[in-house]
Design a protein around this motif. Structure first.
Motif, PDB file in Angstrom:
ATOM      1  N   THR A   1       2.243   1.854  -3.630  1.00 51.40           N
ATOM      2  CA  THR A   1       1.373   2.278  -4.383  1.00 51.40           C
ATOM      3  C   THR A   1       0.534   3.617  -4.122  1.00 51.40           C
ATOM      4  OG1 THR A   1      -0.778   1.467  -3.333  1.00 51.40           O
ATOM      5  CG2 THR A   1       0.503  -0.117  -4.887  1.00 51.40           C
ATOM      6  N   GLU A   2       0.684   4.059  -3.062  1.00 53.53           N
ATOM      7  CA  GLU A   2       0.481   5.421  -2.520  1.00 53.53           C
ATOM      8  C   GLU A   2       1.417   6.385  -3.000  1.00 53.53           C
ATOM      9  OE1 GLU A   2      -1.893   5.085   1.014  1.00 53.53           O
ATOM     10  OE2 GLU A   2      -3.685   4.347   0.066  1.00 53.53           O
TER      11      GLU A   2
ATOM     12  N   ASP B   1      -6.013  -0.876   1.638  1.00 52.46           N
ATOM     13  CA  ASP B   1      -5.876   0.010   2.356  1.00 52.46           C
ATOM     14  C   ASP B   1      -6.606  -0.110   3.761  1.00 52.46           C
ATOM     15  OD1 ASP B   1      -4.355   2.214   3.478  1.00 52.46           O
ATOM     16  OD2 ASP B   1      -5.512   3.637   2.599  1.00 52.46           O
TER      17      ASP B   1
ATOM     18  N   VAL C   1       0.705  -1.218  -0.051  1.00 47.66           N
ATOM     19  CA  VAL C   1      -0.110  -0.040   0.006  1.00 47.66           C
ATOM     20  C   VAL C   1       0.645   1.266   0.043  1.00 47.66           C
ATOM     21  CG1 VAL C   1      -1.565   1.215   1.537  1.00 47.66           C
ATOM     22  CG2 VAL C   1      -1.901  -1.228   1.021  1.00 47.66           C
ATOM     23  N   ASP C   2       1.983   1.182   0.925  1.00 53.03           N
ATOM     24  CA  ASP C   2       2.668   2.414   0.865  1.00 53.03           C
ATOM     25  C   ASP C   2       3.268   2.645  -0.560  1.00 53.03           C
ATOM     26  OD1 ASP C   2       2.325   2.712   3.405  1.00 53.03           O
ATOM     27  OD2 ASP C   2       4.243   2.115   4.285  1.00 53.03           O
TER      28      ASP C   2
ATOM     29  N   ASN D   1       5.070  12.559   2.785  1.00 55.04           N
ATOM     30  CA  ASN D   1       4.410  11.358   2.262  1.00 55.04           C
ATOM     31  C   ASN D   1       5.132  10.185   1.453  1.00 55.04           C
ATOM     32  OD1 ASN D   1       1.897  10.960   3.597  1.00 55.04           O
ATOM     33  ND2 ASN D   1       0.925  13.018   2.347  1.00 55.04           N
TER      34      ASN D   1
ATOM     35  N   HIS E   1      -8.389   1.102  -1.890  1.00 57.26           N
ATOM     36  CA  HIS E   1      -9.230   1.211  -0.621  1.00 57.26           C
ATOM     37  C   HIS E   1      -9.228   0.150   0.225  1.00 57.26           C
ATOM     38  CE1 HIS E   1     -10.807   5.691  -1.644  1.00 57.26           C
ATOM     39  NE2 HIS E   1      -9.443   5.651  -1.905  1.00 57.26           N
TER      40      HIS E   1
END
Length: 408
Positions: free
Chosen positions: A73-74, A274, A70-71, A151, A271
């Motif tokens: 991809t975000e 996540d 997730v990290d 981020n 989502h």
């Protein structure tokens, strides 16, 4: 099963009161940690977790695998392109320097410990986790450019440290044998990382290409894309493990390779993954509460407290300030980026994996320092979020608001 019922109830209670609790910087991780401390305390606690089982080890690895995916991809691609110089300095310069300082500081405080154990400790106390201080990256008083850089760094930081952690762990485990062959151990770790990179890149790229084409052709339903994204880190983790590679490194690589496809998928495609990661990480924060009880039961040595204090402050701040010299940033901005390096789930997972694989005396040492580091980080970084927001609200923008491109 009672443990899951209790964790669910605590999480629901925090959800009901979340807006009011946010005024006191009480995030979900902090609430779950406090609940874990309360319900696992004493000689006969209501709940107790066994950390020495292979099932627990695999569960912890899965949490880290999904988190790293997730990290990855975000990570905002636009920020990477726009601030590539700053992000490169943070990840390519400040991060290795922080690891080196953490190791040398550990050697100064704990000279009786083996070098490879201290190397493992350095990889445990350095990774970032912005979740405990999530209010900062959402605080509009903080310039958006600083929040974007944080981020971007936070999304890649733990994935870069993971292979280093594995290499140090391999050498530390080999050092337990009488005829230690470090070259063989490191070669095995490199081979494991190679399988992980191969499996992760193939799964990530292929899954991204297929999902992107399917969505563009109208073959995939909106809700189905969320399930499809969830299968990517699971497939990368399991394939890598079957080939002899490391699962959570494979999941991170899959996320990096899959990320370009995210621009062509629905905005909420990740989502579901996540949310699942969030739930699993919150459960891990509850488990962390038991670790706090276990370690505080016998008290802490002053050397552990001092090392943890340096780990959450100077170990990151000094390298960041040094590496960002010459970027045109104000000293206050450099200090902000250096200070805002909270420790959390990645440190907990690395500490737990070290506890499972290392002998008892080394495992207890690693976990004890990790617990103190994360606790101090929660307190110090948590208390500083509101003052930082007020300070930025009063200042005049400079580097944080770049001039418009020429010709506009």
């Amino acid at each position: 099963m009672l443990a899951f019922t209790v964790i669910a109830g605590i999480l629901f209670t925090w959800t009901v009161l979340s807006h009011r609790l946010a005024r006191w910087s009480i995030t979900a991780p902090i609430a779950m940690m406090v609940a874990g401390i309360a319900l696992t305390a004493g000689s006969d606690p209501p709940l107790q977790f066994d950390f020495d089982t292979s099932g627990f080890e695999h569960a912890v690895e899965v949490v880290l695998a999904l988190l790293l995916f997730v990290d990855a991809t975000e990570v905002p691609g636009g920020v990477i392109r726009r601030e590539k110089g700053v992000v490169a300095r943070l990840l390519g310069g400040a991060l290795p320097l922080a690891l080196g300082i953490a190791f040398l500081t550990a050697y100064a405080f704990f000279p009786e410990r083996p070098g490879w154990i201290l190397a493992v400790l350095a990889t445990v106390v350095v990774p970032l986790d912005l979740a405990p201080t999530a209010a900062v990256v959402r605080d509009k008083r903080i310039p958006s450019r600083l929040r974007d850089v944080l981020n971007a760094e936070g999304g890649l930081n733990d994935g870069i440290i993971s292979p280093v952690f594995l290499l140090c762990m391999a050498a530390a485990v080999e050092s337990r044998t009488k005829s230690a062959d470090y070259a063989d151990a490191l070669l095995e770790a490199v081979e494991s990382a190679a399988w992980a990179v191969g499996a992760g890149s193939v799964i990530g790229y292929l899954a991204g290409w297929l999902l992107r084409r399917s969505w563009a052709s109208g073959w995939a339903q909106h809700a189905a894309t969320r399930l499809g994204v969830l299968t990517v880190p699971v497939a990368a983790y399991t394939l890598s493990s079957a080939l002899g590679g490391n699962g959570f490194v494979a999941a991170f690589v899959a996320g990096v390779c899959f990320a370009p496809a995210m621009r062509h998928l629905p905005a909420d495609a990740v989502h579901l993954t996540d949310d699942l990661v969030t739930l699993m990480c919150l459960a891990l924060w509850f488990v962390f509460g038991q670790l706090v009880n276990n370690q505080f039961w016998d008290g802490f040595h002053l050397s552990v407290i001092l090392y943890a204090l340096i780990a959450v402050s100077l170990v990151r701040t000094v390298p960041v300030v040094l590496m960002l010299t010459g970027t045109g940033m104000r000293m206050s901005d450099k200090l902000f980026l250096g200070w805002l390096g909270p420790r959390g789930v990645t440190s907990i997972v690395f500490g737990l994996l070290a506890a499972v694989r290392l002998p008892a005396h080394s495992a207890d040492f690693i976990v004890r320092v990790m617990v103190m580091t994360v606790m101090l980080s929660i307190v110090l970084h948590g208390l500083s979020t509101e003052p930082l927001g007020r300070a930025y609200a009063r200042r005049v923008p400079s580097w944080t608001n770049p001039p418009a491109p020429s010709g506009t």
